[in-house]
Design a protein around this motif. Sequence first.
Motif, PDB file in Angstrom:
ATOM      1  N   SER A   1       0.924  -1.178  -0.016  1.00  0.00           N
ATOM      2  CA  SER A   1      -0.052  -0.186  -0.165  1.00  0.00           C
ATOM      3  C   SER A   1       0.855   1.193  -0.180  1.00  0.00           C
ATOM      4  CB  SER A   1      -0.757  -0.157   1.196  1.00  0.00           C
ATOM      5  OG  SER A   1      -0.142  -0.117   2.447  1.00  0.00           O
ATOM      6  N   LEU A   2       1.967   1.163   0.708  1.00  0.00           N
ATOM      7  CA  LEU A   2       2.786   2.567   0.681  1.00  0.00           C
ATOM      8  C   LEU A   2       3.488   2.617  -0.722  1.00  0.00           C
ATOM      9  CD1 LEU A   2       4.619   4.695   2.025  1.00  0.00           C
ATOM     10  CD2 LEU A   2       6.232   2.752   2.593  1.00  0.00           C
TER      11      LEU A   2
ATOM     12  N   GLN B   1       2.216   1.815  -3.554  1.00  0.00           N
ATOM     13  CA  GLN B   1       0.980   2.161  -4.500  1.00  0.00           C
ATOM     14  C   GLN B   1       0.605   3.624  -4.160  1.00  0.00           C
ATOM     15  OE1 GLN B   1      -2.342  -0.325  -3.963  1.00  0.00           O
ATOM     16  NE2 GLN B   1      -1.439  -2.103  -5.176  1.00  0.00           N
ATOM     17  N   HIS B   2       0.760   3.831  -2.801  1.00  0.00           N
ATOM     18  CA  HIS B   2       0.474   5.411  -2.389  1.00  0.00           C
ATOM     19  C   HIS B   2       1.469   6.358  -3.287  1.00  0.00           C
ATOM     20  CE1 HIS B   2      -0.400   8.998  -0.646  1.00  0.00           C
ATOM     21  NE2 HIS B   2       0.701   8.994   0.114  1.00  0.00           N
ATOM     22  N   ALA B   3       2.645   6.037  -3.060  1.00  0.00           N
ATOM     23  CA  ALA B   3       3.789   6.866  -3.619  1.00  0.00           C
ATOM     24  C   ALA B   3       3.565   7.010  -5.233  1.00  0.00           C
ATOM     25  CB  ALA B   3       5.104   6.179  -3.203  1.00  0.00           C
TER      26      ALA B   3
ATOM     27  N   ARG C   1       0.946   6.218  -7.164  1.00  0.00           N
ATOM     28  CA  ARG C   1      -0.367   7.035  -7.538  1.00  0.00           C
ATOM     29  C   ARG C   1      -0.147   8.378  -7.393  1.00  0.00           C
ATOM     30  NH1 ARG C   1      -4.281   2.842  -5.110  1.00  0.00           N
ATOM     31  NH2 ARG C   1      -4.376   1.257  -6.597  1.00  0.00           N
ATOM     32  N   THR C   2       0.373   8.912  -6.222  1.00  0.00           N
ATOM     33  CA  THR C   2       0.490  10.417  -5.892  1.00  0.00           C
ATOM     34  C   THR C   2       1.443  11.030  -7.074  1.00  0.00           C
ATOM     35  OG1 THR C   2       0.199   9.989  -3.464  1.00  0.00           O
ATOM     36  CG2 THR C   2       0.847  12.095  -4.128  1.00  0.00           C
TER      37      THR C   2
END
Length: 391
Positions: free
Chosen positions: A4-5, A7-9, A11-12
Amino acid sequence: MPSSLRQHARRTLDDLEAAGRRRSPAPTAVLDARRVLRGDRTLVDFSSNDYLGLARDPEVAEAARRALEAHGAGGAASRLITGDHPPYAELETELAALKGTEDAVVFGSGYLANLGILPALVDRHDLILADKLNHACLVDGARLSGARMVRFPHADTNALRARLERYRERARHCLLVTDSVFSMDGDLAPLRELAALAAEFDCWLMTDDAHGIGVVGGGAGGTTAAGLDAEAVPLQMGTLSKAVGGYGGYLCTHGEVADLIRTRARSFIYTTALPPATVAGNTAGLRRIRNDPALCARPRALASRLCERLGLAEPASAIVPVVLGADRLALAAQEDLLEAGLLVQAIRPPTVPEGTARLRVTLRAPHTESDVEALAEALAPWVDRASMEAS
Ligand SMILES: *Cc1c(COP(=O)(O)O)cnc(C)c1O
């Protein structure tokens, strides 16, 4: 690492990329006080804040080298533990002398100074009035303090008066904060009017002189340039990382206020002292500023010449903005200048307001007359473009 980390990076970053707002550092080697090397291109540097070339000055480097040998490489502890090594007292004395104040407090950087000073002076019972174009670290310091922050339109003293009439009475203390030279526009704050309002409404006037020291007021900075003194501007902060050629931040102020800051500012207390070499280099840079008015006058003289060549208004500092509006236009202009061997940074939101992307040109003492001539030629079509966008 949790997926999730990652992916978060990703996507942002993708979102920022799509909006043209992703940023990343560009590896740049310094060749000398005028030029840098980026990739295989040698470029004349019209974008750093080393206004006087002191970051590459042999005298400054020699002072730093001597302190490195005498006191070692690191600060080793907070200044309140064992970090208050001998070069610090000299630096703070030199700063207070240049600014004409009783005392000075040195911080790790200008950013750290503002994160520490505002919360040390005001809290949730108090009010901060801030120019809308103030530097981000003044905004961050104000937020950390918990005081109510009210912004006023850039340099608009009538709007400021209206806000003082509306909010001042309900607050215990009031801090009025402004850049003295605005970092992305190069204009000066109306300090005389601000000082008069501060006196009328019992506010503490604080300036951020990051782009003033070494460049305006004969090198002493924005307060001197406005014909004011430490009585009118009791809190003068700034950075040692620009015209002074080193690294660090400071507050020049009254003795008791300095003592309060040393005992209360969290970014002074809970961080390691600057390395001795950096501190000694800063002192040497400040001495050059105090003893060499011709050096301090040069960036503005070059800015003046550039503006004259381009039909722009007389500049107040070493910073000349060419506001192009759209982000892509500013980036295209930057690329065009790179082709001509000139490094001029495009500045985009959120550093500047939406729709005001620009080239930010800094004129520096090491530039030659022919550097400025080459810049004027390359900039001319973009200045025409800027006036078309504005009309
Ligand atoms: C650069 C800058 C700072 C921060 O100073 P550093 O020493 O680089 O952290 C603070 N205020 C203004 C207006 C600046 O331009």
